[in-house]
Design an enzyme around this catalytic site. Structure first.
Site, short mmCIF file in Angstrom:
data_model
loop_
_atom_site.label_atom_id
_atom_site.label_comp_id
_atom_site.label_asym_id
_atom_site.label_seq_id
_atom_site.Cartn_x
_atom_site.Cartn_y
_atom_site.Cartn_z
CB ILE A 1 0.07 -82.52 32.58
CG1 ILE A 1 1.57 -82.28 32.67
CG2 ILE A 1 -0.26 -83.54 31.50
CD1 ILE A 1 2.31 -83.44 33.29
CG HIS B 1 -2.84 -86.08 33.27
ND1 HIS B 1 -1.52 -86.45 33.16
CD2 HIS B 1 -2.94 -85.37 34.41
CE1 HIS B 1 -0.84 -85.97 34.19
NE2 HIS B 1 -1.68 -85.31 34.97
CB VAL C 1 -15.93 -70.50 54.82
CG1 VAL C 1 -17.10 -71.21 55.49
CG2 VAL C 1 -16.36 -69.86 53.51
NE ARG D 1 0.93 -85.63 43.80
CZ ARG D 1 2.21 -85.53 44.12
NH1 ARG D 1 2.56 -85.33 45.38
NH2 ARG D 1 3.14 -85.63 43.20
C1 LIG Z 1 2.20 -81.77 42.75
C2 LIG Z 1 0.91 -81.75 41.99
C3 LIG Z 1 0.88 -81.99 40.63
C4 LIG Z 1 -0.32 -81.99 39.93
N1 LIG Z 1 -0.31 -82.10 38.58
C5 LIG Z 1 -1.47 -82.09 37.89
C6 LIG Z 1 -1.48 -82.16 36.48
O1 LIG Z 1 -0.44 -82.10 35.83
N2 LIG Z 1 -2.67 -82.27 35.84
C7 LIG Z 1 -3.84 -82.31 36.53
O2 LIG Z 1 -4.87 -82.50 35.91
N3 LIG Z 1 -3.88 -82.15 37.87
C8 LIG Z 1 -2.72 -82.03 38.56
N4 LIG Z 1 -2.73 -81.86 39.90
C9 LIG Z 1 -4.00 -81.71 40.57
C10 LIG Z 1 -4.56 -80.30 40.41
O3 LIG Z 1 -3.56 -79.34 40.68
C11 LIG Z 1 -5.72 -80.15 41.38
O4 LIG Z 1 -6.66 -81.15 41.08
C12 LIG Z 1 -6.44 -78.81 41.30
O5 LIG Z 1 -5.54 -77.73 41.28
C13 LIG Z 1 -7.36 -78.72 42.50
O6 LIG Z 1 -8.07 -77.54 42.43
P1 LIG Z 1 -9.06 -77.16 43.59
O7 LIG Z 1 -9.82 -75.98 43.11
O8 LIG Z 1 -9.83 -78.35 44.04
O9 LIG Z 1 -8.13 -76.80 44.84
P2 LIG Z 1 -7.30 -75.49 45.18
O10 LIG Z 1 -6.61 -74.93 44.02
O11 LIG Z 1 -6.48 -75.81 46.38
O12 LIG Z 1 -8.43 -74.45 45.58
C14 LIG Z 1 -9.10 -74.49 46.82
C15 LIG Z 1 -9.33 -73.07 47.26
O13 LIG Z 1 -10.12 -73.07 48.45
C16 LIG Z 1 -9.68 -72.01 49.27
N5 LIG Z 1 -10.12 -72.25 50.64
C17 LIG Z 1 -9.68 -73.22 51.49
N6 LIG Z 1 -10.31 -73.11 52.67
C18 LIG Z 1 -11.15 -72.04 52.57
C19 LIG Z 1 -12.04 -71.42 53.48
N7 LIG Z 1 -12.20 -71.83 54.75
N8 LIG Z 1 -12.76 -70.34 53.05
C20 LIG Z 1 -12.62 -69.88 51.78
N9 LIG Z 1 -11.76 -70.43 50.89
C21 LIG Z 1 -11.05 -71.50 51.28
C22 LIG Z 1 -8.16 -72.05 49.09
O14 LIG Z 1 -7.56 -70.82 49.47
C23 LIG Z 1 -8.03 -72.35 47.61
O15 LIG Z 1 -7.91 -71.18 46.83
C24 LIG Z 1 -1.53 -81.80 40.63
C25 LIG Z 1 -1.50 -81.52 41.99
C26 LIG Z 1 -0.29 -81.45 42.66
C27 LIG Z 1 -0.25 -81.04 44.09
#
Ligand SMILES: Cc1cc2nc3c(=O)[nH]c(=O)nc-3n(C[C@H](O)[C@H](O)[C@H](O)COP(=O)(O)OP(=O)(O)OC[C@H]3O[C@@H](n4cnc5c(N)ncnc54)[C@H](O)[C@@H]3O)c2cc1C
Length: 479
Positions: free
Chosen positions: A47, A49, A172, A313
């Site tokens: 979503i 939002h 990493v 999350r």
């Molecule tokens: C149940 C749920 C529902 C949600 N619904 C919504 C929604 O509807 N709308 C919204 O706006 N947000 C929503 N969110 C939040 C949203 O999904 C997240 O904010 C977003 O996906 C986070 O992205 P990110 O890149 O921070 O994390 P991630 O997608 O987790 O990416 C982090 C990356 O880092 C990599 N990584 C980790 N450690 C290492 C390492 N040591 N070396 C190299 N790579 C590494 C991982 O493999 C991963 O690919 C929701 C979250 C959840 C769990």
């Protein structure tokens, strides 16, 4: 030496990488998995939002409102689906009515446009399947739905088209602060970068601890589980339908997907810090999701369920998104990106790139290409367009996935783009074979054959998803 190393190719790291390539900055993205978008970004509610609920004055409030405003423009440039369906937060009691008023006031402070509290009749006119017990709703017309993994793939593809590098399978394991630059190692390879952006999702606290003995935050996983219903359930709701939020979050919702499925979930379950990989679903929590959704929407056709899944999350100990240069010079944290992280990603990308370009005194990149090459969707073409395409490239005449009507031509294209797919699930996230009713039962082996042929590897080396998820072990007659 790179100017910036971004750790993590989820939607946050991907957005930052693409926005950095608007400047003369040498960027590398380091991802531990064998594809991008394999963390939280692949399992959420999808979503965008509207942004009325995060407190005014918080990072979540600021970046959600800003992200929503520019989401359409970004999706247009990157050829990613985005539909402003609007959202409804439903009230079931007098107390809930007060919550709607408070959300509306907060949203107005954040300048979220056209918020309106509608009565039961208006609510029912928008969503005929709404529970008979719902008495009013907060309507937010700017909320929408998108494809989070497609957005991430598109961001990275466009970043690579503009010169960024992507290193997959680079986990990493150590970061050394050399005063004016960092060395980052996965145990085999070492790279050097002047600045590090930590976008490692639920692992962001562990990455920060590699350079800081006294970190200001921890990240705990909070799991959410879902049902995904077949396209035959399309139209059961047209907007994003929420109950009133609680301390646990936005609540269990019912939402259409951009591909025409119906998504139901999530619940909210605090896990301990050692459970950062716990993405399994459980019968008990899925039953709870069903029960909560049935209180919101009538007659949900759960028999049309095609899969269940869970996402984690990244729950920060500080309560808000952690965005900014840390107390360790040159080290930038993007941590605690729980919801609305997806909605905020475009704005976070712009903000971080501006801050880093300023400290690097970087100029705008001449020749930056903002648009991603369009992806052809055979299913959406008319007969004349289909015939012309097949004449030009006969691979578009071979349908590989009948549930989703995906052709060989689309799969081959998804393999050979920058940030191309190399696994079964990677191809599923890019062009959807296996995302339909049979969940890959029929098309899976054919997609594997195409992957092996196009990547010039043995079928046995093709994985479902992660590095150790091989599907075949050898030829049956040799066993
Ligand atoms: C149940 C749920 C529902 C949600 N619904 C919504 C929604 O509807 N709308 C919204 O706006 N947000 C929503 N969110 C939040 C949203 O999904 C997240 O904010 C977003 O996906 C986070 O992205 P990110 O890149 O921070 O994390 P991630 O997608 O987790 O990416 C982090 C990356 O880092 C990599 N990584 C980790 N450690 C290492 C390492 N040591 N070396 C190299 N790579 C590494 C991982 O493999 C991963 O690919 C929701 C979250 C959840 C769990």
């Amino acid at each position: 030496m790179y100017d910036v190393a971004v750790i993590g190719a989820g939607v946050i790291g991907a957005a930052v990488a693409r926005e950095l390539t608007k400047y003369d900055i040498k960027v590398v993205v380091l991802e531990r998995e064998n594809d991008v978008s394999c963390g939280t970004t692949k399992a959420n509610s999808a979503i965008v939002h509207a942004g009325y609920d995060a407190p005014y004055g918080s990072n979540k409030g600021k970046f959600n409102a800003w992200g929503n405003r520019i989401f359409g423009e970004v999706c247009e440039a990157l050829n990613v689906p985005f539909d402003r369906t609007g959202s409804l937060v439903c009230a079931f009691s007098e107390e809930d009515l007060l919550t709607l008023e408070a959300l509306k006031r907060n949203g107005e402070l954040l300048e979220i446009p056209n918020l309106e509290i509608i009565d039961q009749a208006a609510l029912r006119a928008i969503e005929p399947n709404i529970s008979e017990n719902a008495i009013a709703a907060l309507y937010a017309p700017t909320a929408g739905i998108t494809e989070p993994w497609e957005l991430t793939i598109a961001y990275i593809e466009n970043a690579m088209d503009n010169g960024a590098e992507l290193k997959l399978n680079f986990e990493v394991k150590a970061i050394e602060n050399k005063v004016n630059f960092y060395t980052i190692s996965d145990g085999n390879e070492q790279i050097e970068a002047k600045y590090v952006v930590n976008a490692a999702g639920v692992y962001a606290d562990q990455i920060y601890r590699m350079v800081c003995d006294t970190p200001e935050f921890t990240i705990a996983p909070r799991r959410g589980q879902y049902y995904l219903l077949d396209k035959s359930a399309k139209g059961h709701v047209k907007t994003v339908v929420f109950p009133c939020p609680s301390k646990a979050g936005k609540g269990t919702l019912v939402v259409p997907t951009v591909d025409g499925n119906l998504l139901i979930g999530p619940d909210s379950e605090d896990l301990d810090n050692s459970q950062k990989e716990a993405t399994e679903t459980t019968l008990e929590r899925l039953d709870l999701v069903k029960q909560l959704a049935n209180q919101l929407i009538q007659n949900i056709p759960f028999r049309e369920n095609i899969t269940t899944f869970a996402g984690l999350r990244a729950e920060p100990s500080t309560g808000d998104f952690i965005i900014g240069f840390s107390k360790v010079a040159g080290f930038y944290n993007l941590a605690g990106m729980k919801s609305p992280g997806l909605s905020s990603a475009p704005a976070i990308g712009v903000h971080v790139a501006e801050e880093i370009a300023t400290v690097l005194s970087a100029q705008s990149r001449v020749g930056f290409e903002p648009n991603r090459r369009k992806r052809l969707k055979f299913e959406h073409l008319n007969d004349i367009q289909r015939q012309a395409l097949i004449k030009e490239n006969p691979a578009y005449g071979r349908v590989i996935c009948r549930c989703e009507m995906i052709t060989e031509g689309e799969i081959v294209d998804a393999i050979h783009r920058n940030c191309g797919g190399t696994t079964l699930n990677g191809i599923k996230r890019r062009v959807r074979p296996g995302a339909g009713r049979c969940q890959g039962g029929f098309c899976g082996p054919r997609v594997m054959e195409i992957l092996a042929r196009e990547l010039d590897v043995e079928m046995e080396s093709i994985c479902q998803e992660g590095q150790a998820s091989h599907i075949l072990i050898g030829k049956t007659k040799s066993l």
